[in-house]
Design a protein around this motif. Structure first.
Motif, PDB file in Angstrom:
ATOM      1  N   VAL A  92       0.600  -0.976   0.331  1.00 29.48           N
ATOM      2  CA  VAL A  92      -0.077  -0.261  -0.331  1.00 29.48           C
ATOM      3  C   VAL A  92       0.923   1.638   0.208  1.00 29.48           C
ATOM      4  CG1 VAL A  92      -1.433   1.397   1.297  1.00 29.48           C
ATOM      5  CG2 VAL A  92      -1.917  -1.164   0.498  1.00 29.48           C
ATOM      6  N   ASN A  93       1.727   1.569   0.461  1.00 32.04           N
ATOM      7  CA  ASN A  93       2.654   2.132   1.054  1.00 32.04           C
ATOM      8  C   ASN A  93       3.238   2.478  -0.166  1.00 32.04           C
ATOM      9  OD1 ASN A  93       2.301   2.973   3.494  1.00 32.04           O
ATOM     10  ND2 ASN A  93       3.899   2.306   4.464  1.00 32.04           N
ATOM     11  N   ASP A  95       3.010   2.321  -3.112  1.00 33.79           N
ATOM     12  CA  ASP A  95       1.427   2.155  -4.159  1.00 33.79           C
ATOM     13  C   ASP A  95       1.142   4.041  -4.176  1.00 33.79           C
ATOM     14  OD1 ASP A  95      -0.611   1.505  -6.684  1.00 33.79           O
ATOM     15  OD2 ASP A  95      -2.084   2.175  -4.742  1.00 33.79           O
ATOM     16  N   ILE A  96       1.487   4.228  -2.880  1.00 31.43           N
ATOM     17  CA  ILE A  96       1.107   5.601  -2.819  1.00 31.43           C
ATOM     18  C   ILE A  96       2.621   6.256  -3.007  1.00 31.43           C
ATOM     19  CG2 ILE A  96       1.050   7.192  -0.409  1.00 31.43           C
ATOM     20  CD1 ILE A  96      -0.940   5.051   0.491  1.00 31.43           C
ATOM     21  N   SER A 190       1.952   7.015 -13.294  1.00 28.01           N
ATOM     22  CA  SER A 190       0.581   7.146 -13.069  1.00 28.01           C
ATOM     23  C   SER A 190      -0.015   7.832 -13.990  1.00 28.01           C
ATOM     24  CB  SER A 190       0.665   7.921 -11.186  1.00 28.01           C
ATOM     25  OG  SER A 190       1.335   9.068 -11.148  1.00 28.01           O
ATOM     26  N   LYS A 208      -3.958   7.740 -11.226  1.00 30.30           N
ATOM     27  CA  LYS A 208      -3.570   7.144 -10.171  1.00 30.30           C
ATOM     28  C   LYS A 208      -3.370   8.515 -10.141  1.00 30.30           C
ATOM     29  CE  LYS A 208      -0.191   4.589  -9.444  1.00 30.30           C
ATOM     30  NZ  LYS A 208       0.585   3.477  -8.735  1.00 30.30           N
ATOM     31  N   SER A 210      -0.264   9.337  -7.003  1.00 32.23           N
ATOM     32  CA  SER A 210       0.965   8.905  -6.024  1.00 32.23           C
ATOM     33  C   SER A 210       1.516   9.978  -5.527  1.00 32.23           C
ATOM     34  CB  SER A 210       1.241   8.167  -6.219  1.00 32.23           C
ATOM     35  OG  SER A 210       3.062   8.351  -7.837  1.00 32.23           O
ATOM     36  N   GLN A 211       2.975  10.027  -4.858  1.00 31.18           N
ATOM     37  CA  GLN A 211       3.165  11.086  -4.566  1.00 31.18           C
ATOM     38  C   GLN A 211       4.388  11.709  -5.734  1.00 31.18           C
ATOM     39  OE1 GLN A 211       5.615   9.569  -1.126  1.00 31.18           O
ATOM     40  NE2 GLN A 211       3.495  10.003   0.017  1.00 31.18           N
ATOM     41  N   GLY A 242      -5.998   9.587  -4.485  1.00 35.11           N
ATOM     42  CA  GLY A 242      -5.445   9.110  -3.937  1.00 35.11           C
ATOM     43  C   GLY A 242      -4.546  10.199  -3.217  1.00 35.11           C
ATOM     44  N   VAL A 243      -3.055  10.882  -3.616  1.00 38.62           N
ATOM     45  CA  VAL A 243      -2.240  11.692  -2.428  1.00 38.62           C
ATOM     46  C   VAL A 243      -3.247  13.233  -3.388  1.00 38.62           C
ATOM     47  CG1 VAL A 243      -0.562  12.805  -1.932  1.00 38.62           C
ATOM     48  CG2 VAL A 243      -0.670  10.713  -2.938  1.00 38.62           C
ATOM     49  N   GLN A 328      -3.050   8.385   7.358  1.00 37.93           N
ATOM     50  CA  GLN A 328      -2.596   6.973   7.642  1.00 37.93           C
ATOM     51  C   GLN A 328      -2.218   7.000   8.805  1.00 37.93           C
ATOM     52  OE1 GLN A 328      -1.662   4.544   4.748  1.00 37.93           O
ATOM     53  NE2 GLN A 328       0.451   4.204   5.515  1.00 37.93           N
ATOM     54  N   ARG A 338      -6.041   3.841   8.658  1.00 40.18           N
ATOM     55  CA  ARG A 338      -6.503   4.370   7.397  1.00 40.18           C
ATOM     56  C   ARG A 338      -7.223   5.254   8.508  1.00 40.18           C
ATOM     57  NH1 ARG A 338      -4.699   3.932   1.177  1.00 40.18           N
ATOM     58  NH2 ARG A 338      -2.909   4.023   2.162  1.00 40.18           N
TER      59      ARG A 338
END
Length: 528
Positions: A92-93, A95-96, A190, A208, A210-211, A242-243, A328, A338
């Motif tokens: 999960v982390n 993916d972010i 992404s 998505k 993401s960061q 997402g983020v 989170q 989360r």
């Protein structure tokens, strides 16, 4: 006298200590932040877990019971507060973060054997010499062929700390070869595609947030601007979000001044505004945004801001309707929570969160019910909450409480496909055939230098179609009863998956979009 003092001193100390504790607790109970200092007795949950641990008839894994209890509690809150077990947290982390540590290749399992599908250009496997078509025999000393192997086991073997080594033995052209690969950072992009669909008009697909999304987006935009970007179609269909700040940063590139993009607010979190803070790369050009029922969260933040300021035309279908912000928190056993901490609102004050008072099951089924209710086929069937009517900065009517409703509706393309054809589409059959076709025709395919060239010039032959028919027989599917429209769509998908073998996601979208009705409508709108 000394003996009397010796007797009374301990007693006096005891009385003083008791009085001190009493007055201390009185002071504590009157302090404004007393909840941080109080020592509560065990909760019923703790008591039950203790009783099970000490009295239950059989051995029980208390950790699993605790996880179940946490999940049950969260089910009483909202559908987006979730517990993440420690076994799943790293994925999960990653993916972010938009990256992980691995060897940089895609694989699939055919006939109980791991096949290398694509190798990341300039990645660890590429540098070590691995190629598409290699078949894994061993990873380090572990044999990885046979029915017991699965994708999850393979990923655990291949991922690891940066700069660590993994030895892979493969079968290539009938010979065994061993390669030592040094693990490194592997980006998970992404921004899946960014190219010109017409002179001056570009298309960007964001899958998505993401960061890394904003950086990827800016790199794509700067490249397109150098090539003459005038109009832009931004595709957020199927983007689950997402983020949050990645969406607000992208919105800043389209909006001028210090315009409000979104704001968040919760009972325990004061109002926080996200505003434009810099001159944007694309504040003036024509902009169309594609979205559908799979567009959620950060996707809705971006589209809501652009719609409220009348900056973009939204084309597609009503979005998912997720207006909750999660944060989170890492837990002591390596798992994480989360938790929903706030709601977000569009610039004019809309909360687009759908109701969830009937429980998570009903909440998630609402999306599939849109199909049954006809909403995905007709704009007249869209269920807006008319009690939450707002007006954009330009006076256009919009709604809150149920996602972002597009300015221009596009019905879902059901295609009226037969069950036979639907089975082909939902399986991996087309991707598997494209992979094997690419291996057999490497020399011919190497003549195509770009996805655009491939999209224009490549066509599958009657012999290729016959080969595909023989290939899918193993799945008890036949091409004999496929209609002309179904055959056309199947051939387009095969062609797109072949392009993916050559140019990854960029190639797939550039080919598949040639038949996409949503993109055709977006082009029609942006050219007016």
């Amino acid at each position: 006298m000394n003996k009397k003092v010796q007797v009374w001193i301990p007693l006096l100390f005891s009385v003083a200590m008791i009085l001190g504790m009493y007055f201390g607790y009185q002071v504590r109970d009157n302090m404004p932040g007393k909840k941080f200092f109080s020592i509560d007795k065990s909760s019923p949950l703790q008591e039950v877990l203790s009783l099970i641990s000490n009295r239950y008839v059989d051995d029980v894994k208390l950790g699993d019971l605790g996880d179940t209890a946490i999940i049950a509690m969260l089910n009483k809150l909202d559908p987006h507060s979730v517990f993440i077990p420690k076994e799943e947290l790293q994925e999960v982390n990653d993916d972010i973060a938009g990256q992980f540590y691995g060897i940089g290749l895609e694989f699939n399992i055919f006939d109980d054997t791991i096949n290398v599908i694509t190798v990341l250009p300039d990645g660890p496997s590429f540098r070590a010499g691995l190629k598409s078509g290699d078949k894994f025999l061993k990873i380090n000393d572990s044999v990885v062929t046979g029915k017991k192997i699965n994708s999850e086991k393979v990923r655990k073997f291949l991922r690891g700390d940066r700069d660590t080594k993994v030895t892979i033995t493969v079968l290539r052209n009938g010979q065994q070869k061993a390669f030592t690969v040094i693990r490194d950072i592997i980006p998970t992009t992404s921004v899946d595609a960014a190219y010109f669909v017409e002179p001056g008009t570009a298309y960007i697909k964001i899958s998505k947030f993401s960061q890394k999304t904003y950086v990827e987006f800016m790199q794509a935009m700067e490249r397109l601007q150098k090539q003459g970007l005038k109009k832009l179609i931004l595709d957020l269909r199927g983007n689950p979000g997402g983020v949050l700040d990645q969406a607000t940063e992208i919105a800043d590139e389209f909006l001028d001044g210090d315009k409000l993009i979104t704001y968040t607010e919760g009972v325990h979190f004061p109002k926080k505004e996200y505003r434009c803070k810099r001159p944007g790369l694309f504040e003036k050009g024509a902009l169309v945004l594609l979205m559908d029922e799979g567009s959620a969260s950060a996707s809705e933040v971006l589209s809501g801001a652009l719609q409220d300021w009348d900056r973009a035309t939204i084309v597609g279908r009503r979005s998912f309707g997720k207006g909750l912000v999660q944060e989170q928190y890492d837990l002591s056993d390596g798992s994480a929570l989360r938790l929903t901490i706030a709601r977000y609102y569009t610039p004019i004050g809309r909360s687009i969160q759908r109701p969830y008072t009937k429980g998570s099951k009903a909440y998630m089924e609402e999306i599939s019910n849109r199909s049954h209710d006809g909403e995905l086929l007709s704009a007249d069937s869209v269920k807006n909450d008319t009690t939450k009517l707002y007006k954009t900065m330009g006076g256009k009517k919009v709604y809150g409480g149920g996602g972002i409703t597009p300015d221009i509706f596009i019905p879902i393309d059901t295609g009226n496909y037969s069950l036979n054809t639907a089975r082909i589409f939902i399986s991996n059959t087309i991707g598997d055939f494209a992979y094997k076709y690419s291996l057999r025709n490497q020399q011919q395919l190497s003549n195509y230098k770009t996805p655009a060239d491939f999209a224009r010039s490549f066509s599958l032959t009657a012999a290729d179609w016959k080969q595909f028919g023989a290939f899918i027989v193993k799945d008890s599917v036949s091409i004999n009863n496929i209609t002309g429209k179904e055959k056309e769509e199947t051939l387009l998908r095969i062609k797109a998956y072949i392009a993916r073998q050559l140019w990854r996601s960029e190639g797939f979208y550039e080919v598949y979009n040639t038949g996409d009705t949503g993109l055709k409508k977006a082009l029609e709108v942006i050219n007016k």
